[in-house]
Design a protein around this motif. Structure first.
Motif, PDB file in Angstrom:
ATOM      1  N   ARG A  99       0.834  -1.209   0.000  1.00  0.00           N
ATOM      2  CA  ARG A  99       0.000   0.000   0.000  1.00  0.00           C
ATOM      3  C   ARG A  99       0.868   1.258   0.000  1.00  0.00           C
ATOM      4  NH1 ARG A  99      -1.425   3.077   4.340  1.00  0.00           N
ATOM      5  NH2 ARG A  99      -3.239   4.461   4.080  1.00  0.00           N
ATOM      6  N   SER A 100       1.910   1.280   0.836  1.00  0.00           N
ATOM      7  CA  SER A 100       2.796   2.449   0.909  1.00  0.00           C
ATOM      8  C   SER A 100       3.505   2.686  -0.413  1.00  0.00           C
ATOM      9  CB  SER A 100       3.820   2.258   2.027  1.00  0.00           C
ATOM     10  OG  SER A 100       3.192   2.224   3.294  1.00  0.00           O
ATOM     11  N   LEU A 103       1.061   4.387  -2.693  1.00  0.00           N
ATOM     12  CA  LEU A 103       0.829   5.771  -2.282  1.00  0.00           C
ATOM     13  C   LEU A 103       1.978   6.686  -2.691  1.00  0.00           C
ATOM     14  CD1 LEU A 103      -0.710   5.325   1.278  1.00  0.00           C
ATOM     15  CD2 LEU A 103      -1.829   6.351  -0.705  1.00  0.00           C
ATOM     16  N   CYS A 108      -0.322   7.209  -9.065  1.00  0.00           N
ATOM     17  CA  CYS A 108      -1.445   6.746  -8.248  1.00  0.00           C
ATOM     18  C   CYS A 108      -2.195   7.949  -7.690  1.00  0.00           C
ATOM     19  CB  CYS A 108      -0.942   5.865  -7.107  1.00  0.00           C
ATOM     20  SG  CYS A 108      -2.255   5.220  -6.037  1.00  0.00           S
ATOM     21  N   GLY A 110      -3.818   8.195  -4.961  1.00  0.00           N
ATOM     22  CA  GLY A 110      -3.868   8.251  -3.502  1.00  0.00           C
ATOM     23  C   GLY A 110      -5.062   7.527  -2.920  1.00  0.00           C
ATOM     24  N   ILE A 112      -6.715   3.900  -2.513  1.00  0.00           N
ATOM     25  CA  ILE A 112      -6.194   2.537  -2.601  1.00  0.00           C
ATOM     26  C   ILE A 112      -7.262   1.546  -2.136  1.00  0.00           C
ATOM     27  CG2 ILE A 112      -4.313   0.969  -2.001  1.00  0.00           C
ATOM     28  CD1 ILE A 112      -3.226   3.451  -3.265  1.00  0.00           C
ATOM     29  N   ALA A 246       0.761  11.967  -2.184  1.00  0.00           N
ATOM     30  CA  ALA A 246       1.489  10.707  -2.175  1.00  0.00           C
ATOM     31  C   ALA A 246       1.969  10.317  -0.789  1.00  0.00           C
ATOM     32  CB  ALA A 246       2.692  10.798  -3.114  1.00  0.00           C
ATOM     33  N   GLY A 248      -0.176   9.860   1.762  1.00  0.00           N
ATOM     34  CA  GLY A 248      -1.172   9.064   2.465  1.00  0.00           C
ATOM     35  C   GLY A 248      -2.415   9.783   2.918  1.00  0.00           C
TER      36      GLY A 248
END
Length: 254
Positions: A99-100, A103, A108, A110, A112, A246, A248
């Protein structure tokens, strides 16, 4: 479609010293929502890669981490199954690492999601509170289901009435999500068995006769409907707009 090294993200977060993954990218330049894809008990194989490719075709940056990277299936399967049954262990750190990694990618949005199959479906239920949408497919039930879904994300789940291992699981999950007021779409397919979303036999060849006898295997009609539901549900809850930076401010920040 490419293999990537997630080791730095995993080891920094208490996960495996070595963690690899398979990345499936949509066509075009993005940005796209991300999806962590969690594999069956048999590990990363062509079937699981096809699932990641399918999600990429739907417009998601799909990352399939190999939860058996650090030691191989024979050494890791017991440890990983113990993690999904207890709700804690190295596998959860490896999922967080995937997941990190998403991110941190500029391609991406952001937002997820997490999709899981069989063992991975169990992880998708247990890890869902850290994501923006979850799709556990014939996922194993956490030991404390009520606690697992507390504060969780919107969930679309698919089960099979002929799955002897998970009798009544769809009803249990739907009731638990109802009790928490979590938006959800949980469906049980009457003609399907375990692993019905696969396109071919799962697992080692020596086990396939036994698995078929247990009602395991493809059911294309049910699989097509399950994918339609996932596509609609993720479009609603992950969307295509940038959901945070990015660092989180998207997934897990409800």
């Amino acid at each position: 479609m490419t293999d990537i090294d997630l080791s730095a993200y995993a080891s920094d977060g208490g996960g495996s010293s070595h963690l690899s993954g398979y990345l499936a990218r949509p066509d075009g330049e993005g940005p796209w929502p991300g999806v962590v894809v969690l594999h069956e008990v048999f590990g990363v194989d062509d079937e699981m890669r096809r699932h990641a490719d399918h999600l990429a075709g739907l417009g998601y940056l799909a990352l399939l981490p190999d939860l058996y990277s650090d030691g191989g299936p024979l050494r890791c399967v017991a440890r990983t199954m113990r993690a999904v049954s207890t709700g804690h262990g190295r596998a959860f750190a490896d999922i967080a690492a995937a997941r990190s990694w998403l991110l941190a990618r500029p391609e991406c949005t952001g937002r997820i999601g997490v999709v899981g199959f069989c063992m991975g479906g169990g992880f998708a239920i247990a890890a869902a509170p850290e994501f923006d949408a979850a799709a556990p497919n014939y996922g194993l039930m956490p030991p404390d289901l009520a606690a697992a879904v507390r504060g969780t994300c919107p969930t679309v789940a698919s089960y099979a009435a002929r799955d002897r291992m998970l009798k009544g699981a769809a009803t249990r999950l739907a009731r638990a999500l109802d009790a928490e007021g979590v938006p959800h779409d949980v469906k049980e397919y009457p003609a399907a068995g375990h692993s019905f979303m696969n396109t071919g036999p799962a697992g080692p060849r020596a086990l396939r006769v036994l698995l078929r006898a247990m009602g395991t295997g493809p059911h294309p009609e049910s699989a097509a409907d399950a994918w339609r539901r996932i596509e609609a549900f993720f479009a609603e809850h992950l969307g295509t707009e940038r959901g945070g930076d990015a660092h989180g401010e998207g997934a897990g920040s409800r």
